[in-house]
Design a protein around this motif. Structure first.
Motif, PDB file in Angstrom:
ATOM      1  N   THR A 130       0.714  -1.254  -0.176  1.00 21.42           N
ATOM      2  CA  THR A 130      -0.184  -0.299   0.289  1.00 21.42           C
ATOM      3  C   THR A 130       0.476   1.188  -0.222  1.00 21.42           C
ATOM      4  OG1 THR A 130      -0.453  -0.313   2.380  1.00 21.42           O
ATOM      5  CG2 THR A 130      -2.502  -1.188   1.387  1.00 21.42           C
ATOM      6  N   GLY A 131       2.277   1.467   0.019  1.00 25.08           N
ATOM      7  CA  GLY A 131       2.805   2.416  -0.509  1.00 25.08           C
ATOM      8  C   GLY A 131       4.044   3.240   0.696  1.00 25.08           C
ATOM      9  N   GLY A 132       4.438   1.571   1.599  1.00 19.06           N
ATOM     10  CA  GLY A 132       5.382   2.038   2.959  1.00 19.06           C
ATOM     11  C   GLY A 132       5.507   2.780   4.018  1.00 19.06           C
ATOM     12  N   LYS A 143      12.232   5.425   8.579  1.00 15.95           N
ATOM     13  CA  LYS A 143      10.783   6.593   7.166  1.00 15.95           C
ATOM     14  C   LYS A 143      10.318   6.316   6.719  1.00 15.95           C
ATOM     15  CE  LYS A 143      13.523  10.034   7.041  1.00 15.95           C
ATOM     16  NZ  LYS A 143      15.297  10.867   6.537  1.00 15.95           N
ATOM     17  N   ALA A 144       9.513   6.056   6.505  1.00 15.24           N
ATOM     18  CA  ALA A 144       8.112   5.465   6.062  1.00 15.24           C
ATOM     19  C   ALA A 144       7.170   6.644   5.892  1.00 15.24           C
ATOM     20  CB  ALA A 144       7.162   4.850   7.761  1.00 15.24           C
ATOM     21  N   THR A 145       6.375   6.496   4.681  1.00 15.75           N
ATOM     22  CA  THR A 145       5.316   7.622   4.476  1.00 15.75           C
ATOM     23  C   THR A 145       4.187   7.893   4.896  1.00 15.75           C
ATOM     24  OG1 THR A 145       3.983   5.501   3.080  1.00 15.75           O
ATOM     25  CG2 THR A 145       5.695   6.569   2.054  1.00 15.75           C
ATOM     26  N   THR A 146       3.912   7.720   6.476  1.00 14.38           N
ATOM     27  CA  THR A 146       3.502   7.928   7.364  1.00 14.38           C
ATOM     28  C   THR A 146       4.254   8.726   8.689  1.00 14.38           C
ATOM     29  OG1 THR A 146       2.995   5.799   8.241  1.00 14.38           O
ATOM     30  CG2 THR A 146       0.810   7.100   7.145  1.00 14.38           C
ATOM     31  N   THR A 217      11.927  -1.411  -3.043  1.00  9.07           N
ATOM     32  CA  THR A 217      10.703  -0.264  -2.953  1.00  9.07           C
ATOM     33  C   THR A 217      10.237   0.866  -2.055  1.00  9.07           C
ATOM     34  OG1 THR A 217      10.013  -1.909  -4.740  1.00  9.07           O
ATOM     35  CG2 THR A 217       8.708   0.460  -4.617  1.00  9.07           C
ATOM     36  N   ASN A 218      10.096   0.197  -1.143  1.00  5.11           N
ATOM     37  CA  ASN A 218       8.731   1.443  -0.368  1.00  5.11           C
ATOM     38  C   ASN A 218      10.160   2.213   0.363  1.00  5.11           C
ATOM     39  OD1 ASN A 218       6.708   2.303  -1.058  1.00  5.11           O
ATOM     40  ND2 ASN A 218       6.781  -0.234  -0.786  1.00  5.11           N
ATOM     41  N   TRP A 219      11.791   1.379   1.142  1.00  4.28           N
ATOM     42  CA  TRP A 219      12.947   2.021   1.587  1.00  4.28           C
ATOM     43  C   TRP A 219      13.849   2.544   1.013  1.00  4.28           C
ATOM     44  CZ3 TRP A 219      15.827  -2.942   4.420  1.00  4.28           C
ATOM     45  CH2 TRP A 219      14.504  -3.785   5.343  1.00  4.28           C
ATOM     46  N   SER A 226      19.567  -2.087   0.174  1.00  8.47           N
ATOM     47  CA  SER A 226      18.480  -2.703   0.965  1.00  8.47           C
ATOM     48  C   SER A 226      19.307  -3.889   1.813  1.00  8.47           C
ATOM     49  CB  SER A 226      17.556  -3.035   0.404  1.00  8.47           C
ATOM     50  OG  SER A 226      17.232  -4.404  -0.349  1.00  8.47           O
ATOM     51  N   VAL A 227      19.811  -4.891   1.177  1.00  8.09           N
ATOM     52  CA  VAL A 227      20.848  -5.686   1.858  1.00  8.09           C
ATOM     53  C   VAL A 227      21.484  -5.723   3.340  1.00  8.09           C
ATOM     54  CG1 VAL A 227      21.917  -7.795   2.329  1.00  8.09           C
ATOM     55  CG2 VAL A 227      20.178  -7.191   0.675  1.00  8.09           C
TER      56      VAL A 227
END
Ligand SMILES: Cc1ncc(C[n+]2csc(CCOP(=O)(O)OP(=O)(O)O)c2C)c(N)n1
Ligand code: SF4
Length: 246
Positions: A130-132, A143-146, A217-219, A226-227
């Motif tokens: 749903t977009g991180g 960090k996250a989109t919210t 993608t969302n990170w 990411s690894v």
């Protein structure tokens, strides 16, 4: 020439891939299918798939499966297990938003009742599909989109560790956290999955396997970044270990 590798029969051909590059759902879903095939369970396994990017597995798993939206997979798996022929192996495949947030009640009570099912829990510390958005498992400062300034304990609380939470209950027989960030990690993850399915065949009860994952993608990272982030941060917060094996 001797053939030393072939794709598991547990994944439908042609396997074109639907996950983002570097997403661990790919190796995790493949490992699940391989273990089922190695244990000769493809004809009697049923996977209850939650919401989120795990839904993409619906396209690939070549054994019985159904979708249980909104975190209810452990409840649906419970019903299936009680109603299906005795030798059916029932397991859920769920993300952290699905299992630890939306479906927190269902997982707690299935575990507390000691249902004879297996849980495959993919923790990528975000709501991927749903977009991180921030998940219960998002790291402090991540960090996250919210939470664009990062998870802040005063406002959002601490990351939830589901293995440790479930380890407070009496009934579960097997609880292990693994990570597929290396070939050795994948082998360990497959061993844990095998144990979870074998426990069910032996009628022992509730098994829970948490597989640490990433969401490049969302990170906002490349697969390699990411690894590296997982190794430097995520796996320090979420220690890979066996919590219980009865
Ligand atoms: C009660 C409820 N609220 C919101 C949604 C919308 N929703 C669908 S997938 C999803 C995120 C799932 O994230 P996660 O389980 O972490 O899986 P991922 O996509 O990261 O693998 C959400 C919030 C929903 N299905 N049900
Ligand atoms: S959005 Fe994230 S969890 Fe979903 S497939 Fe892409 S990398 Fe994987």
């Amino acid at each position: 020439m001797e053939k030393i590798y072939s794709r598991t029969k547990g994944l439908q051909a042609p396997f074109t891939g639907g996950f983002c590059p570097g997403c661990f759902h790919g190796v995790i879903s493949k490992s699940v299918a391989e273990v089922l095939e190695e244990m000769d369970l493809l004809d009697r396994a049923v996977c209850v798939i939650g919401v989120g990017c795990c839904c993409i597995c619906s396209r690939y798993f070549d054994f019985d499966k159904m979708n249980a939206p909104h975190g209810r997979a452990p409840a649906v798996a419970t019903g299936l297990k009680h109603g299906a022929p005795k030798d059916t192996v029932v397991f859920t495949y769920q993300g952290d938003g699905d299992l630890a947030s939306i479906g927190i009640a269902e997982i707690m009570y299935a575990a507390n009742r000691g249902e004879n099912i297996t849980i495959v829990f993919v923790n990528n510390s975000t709501y991927g599909m749903t977009g991180g958005q921030m998940a219960p498992t998002t790291l402090i400062g991540q960090k996250a989109t919210t939470s664009p300034y990062g998870r802040n304990v005063a406002e959002h609380g601490y990351p939830m560790h589901m293995c440790e939470v479930l380890n407070q209950l009496g009934a579960p027989v097997f609880i292990e956290r693994v990570s597929c960030d290396s070939p050795a990690g994948v082998l360990k993850a497959k061993k844990a999955l095998q144990k979870g399915f074998q426990n069910q065949l032996d009628g022992k009860g509730f098994s829970f396997i948490e597989l640490m994952s990433s969401c490049p993608t969302n990170w906002g990272m490349t697969p390699l970044e990411s690894v590296a982030f997982m190794r430097e941060h995520t796996l320090k917060e979420f220690e890979v270990k066996n919590f219980r094996d009865r």
